[in-house]
Each structure stands twice: as structure tokens, then as C-alpha cells.
Design a protein around this motif. Structure first.
Motif: not given
Length: 347
Positions: A124, A128, A135, A137, A167
Motif C-alpha cells: 500500500r 500511495e 488512494s 485501501e 488492495i
């Protein structure tokens, strides 16, 4: 053509010879009134002859003409529906493609002895840090298992299957996917990037297939309309065969006769295609109005579920107008071509 002279041609030739033999002075002089009209024979003084009504080459009103008008209206309605269907499906497909292209999925395999949570956090962070990513998540195990329920049902144990952790990545512009994929492969063991390219290709193929099918339907409607006009034109010419032959033999140009038929069928095509196009546009407006209902009542919810928020965009309306004009032009051109071919056969 046989060696025997055509009866119509023979009568025309005799009439011309009689006019040449008759002296001009032998014709009785007829007084001309103040309004330029000659007095009618046997009429009382002051009564003048009414001008004769013009007998058109093409009958303006007939049962066959009304039937052709209805047929053209139906064909135009179907063609406009096909154009609108192509427009709606293309708009929906482009919207789905934009939604799918705006999201990516990172999969992290759960096989092995490494720390899955640490691998997810690292993946992640890499996502990012990539320019163009809005985004990232991490989906929980329950959410990942819920994606498989349509195929496996709701009674399976996720722990018994090597379900990868996911993700969800949302993009906010043009992201460098090649760099992101290379970093995930090098820095996170068992990580891979899915850009949903397979689904985009399937949507593109589906949209193209629907477009080709809709255009094929429009082409078939145009062809059927043209064939109907061919038969209608030949029927109108057969009904006025003697008049057309006389005009042809006394020297009337084929362009004049063809122009009369072309004008008649152009007006008929505009009227019939306009009626069908107007009905189709009214239907589009009603469907768009119903599809945009956002009320809280159960009836409105049922309408939304039935139509799926269906809205007909401006391309459908513009395409319908173009279709109406195209049908009218095809009808006029077909009538002119048919008349010219028939007159060529007579000659």
C-alpha cells in the motif's frame, strides 16, 4: 421492340399531321373576355370557360400512397430505435470503461511463511507513493471472500482456500503503472498488479458488436424501404402508363417525368419518416423522464430497477433527425432511379 408501330405513337403522328393540314384561318375565332378567358360553347353571354384542372402525373392521394406512408413511418421508427440503442449502449460501455480504468487491484498471495500484514502495508505504501494514485485501501479477508460468493456461495470457509489479499487502488490521473508493477514485483514477495485490461477488452468488443448490429439493422430498414418505394413507383407509373407514354413520345424529357415522381416521393418520405422519427423522439423523452425518477416510493424504486437509470443522450436525438433525412433522400433517389430505368425501357 416489334416492327409494328406503337398505337400511341401512331395516334400522336396522326394528330400532328392533321394540325399541319388544317389552315389557321379555318379555325373559328373565339372572343376573348376581359379576363383573358374564351367563352364556353353553349354558355350564356358573359359566361367564360373555367381553366381546366391540372391532372398530375403522380396521383397525390391513393390507398397505395397512404399504405406507403404508414410503412415509411414504421421503418423510420424502427431505424431511430436502432440508432438510439447503439447510442445508449455506447455511452454505457464508455462509462463502464472509465470506471474500470480508474481502479486497479494489487493482489498479495497468502502462501508462504512471511508476514501478510507487513507485506500488505508495504504494498500500500508503494502504491500511495506512485504519482497519479489517489488512494489505496486494504480489503479485509471477509471482503475478499465476499467477492467469491457469486461463484462459491456463502457457506465456504475462506481459510481452506488460498485466497489472495487485495488492495483497491483508485487513480486520479495518468499513473506510471509500469514502475508500480516493477516495484511491487521487486520489493513485495507474491505481489502482482491487475489493471483490469481483460475486462476493458471484453467491454470494447461488446460495444463494437452492438454498434455493428445496430448499424446492420438500420441498413436493412433502409434497404426494405427502398424496395418498397421501387414497387410503389412502378405501381404509380402503371396507373398512369398512357399519360407517361404520351409525354414521352411527344418529346417530354425523362428528367421532367422523373422529377415529378422524385418530388412526390420526397414529400411522402419526409412526411412518413418525420412521423416515425417524432414518435421515436417522444419515446426517448418519456424513457429519459422515467429513468431519471429519484423518488423514495416503492413504485419509483421499481421503475429505477427496471430501467436502470436509462437516459437517452443528445447523440440519439441527432442520429434520429439524420436518419429521417436519410430515409427521405433514399426514397426520392430510389423513385428517380426507378422512373429513369422504366422510361429507358419504354424508349
Amino acid at each position: 421492340m416489334t416492327s409494328e408501330e406503337h398505337p400511341i405513337r401512331k395516334r400522336v403522328r396522326r394528330a400532328r399531321a392533321a394540325r399541319r393540314r388544317a389552315p389557321a384561318a379555318a379555325a373559328p375565332a373565339r372572343e376573348i373576355g376581359a379576363d383573358g378567358l374564351a367563352p364556353r360553347e353553349g354558355a350564356q353571354g358573359g359566361a367564360f370557360e373555367e381553366p381546366r384542372a391540372v391532372n398530375p402525373i403522380v396521383p397525390p392521394r391513393s390507398v397505395a400512397g397512404r399504405a406507403l406512408l404508414v410503412l415509411v413511418a414504421i421503418m423510420s421508427f424502427l431505424a431511430c430505435l436502432s440508432v438510439a440503442s447503439v447510442s445508449v449502449v455506447s455511452d454505457r460501455a464508455r462509462g463502464w470503461q472509465r470506471q474500470i480504468a480508474a481502479e486497479l487491484t494489487i493482489q498479495v498471495s497468502t502462501t508462504g511463511t512471511r508476514d501478510i500484514d507487513a507485506a500488505l502495508a508495504k504494498a500500500r505504501g508503494i502504491a500511495e507513493a506512485t504519482p497519479g494514485v489517489r488512494s489505496a485501501e486494504i480489503l479485509g479477508p471477509e471482503e475478499s471472500a465476499g467477492l467469491l460468493e457469486p461463484w462459491l456461495g456463502s457457506g465456504f470457509d475462506p481459510a481452506e482456500l488460498p485466497i489472495p489479499r487485495l488492495i483497491s487502488v483508485r487513480l486520479d490521473g495518468d499513473a506510471d503503472l509500469a514502475t508500480l508493477q516493477r516495484r511491487l514485483r521487486d520489493e513485495v514477495e507474491g505481489a502482482s498488479l491487475d489493471d483490469h485490461g481483460m475486462w476493458l477488452k471484453r467491454l470494447s468488443r461488446m460495444s463494437q458488436a452492438v454498434t455493428f448490429a445496430g448499424l446492420a439493422v438500420v441498413g436493412l430498414v433502409m434497404a426494405a424501404t427502398a424496395l418498397s418505394v421501387v414497387f410503389a413507383t412502378r405501381g404509380a407509373m402503371a396507373g398512369n402508363k398512357e399519360v407517361i407514354e404520351v409525354l414521352h413520345f411527344v418529346g417530354a424529357e425523362d428528367a421532367y417525368v422523373a422529377g415529378e415522381f422524385q418530388r412526390h416521393f420526397l414529400l411522402l418520405g419526409l412526411k412518413g419518416a418525420g412521423l416515425g422519427g417524432f414518435a421515436a423522439i417522444a419515446l426517448f423523452a418519456i424513457l429519459s423522464l422515467i429513468g431519471g425518477v429519484q423518488g423514495p416510493t416503492p413504485e419509483e424504486a421499481q421503475l429505477r430497477s427496471l430501467l436502470g437509470g436509462l437516459t437517452v443522450g443528445p447523440p440519439a436525438y441527432i442520429g434520429s433527425v439524420v436518419t429521417v433525412v436519410a430515409i427521405a433522400v433514399i426514397i426520392a433517389g430510389t423513385a428517380r432511379f426507378t422512373v429513369r430505368r422504366t422510361l429507358a425501357d419504354i424508349g
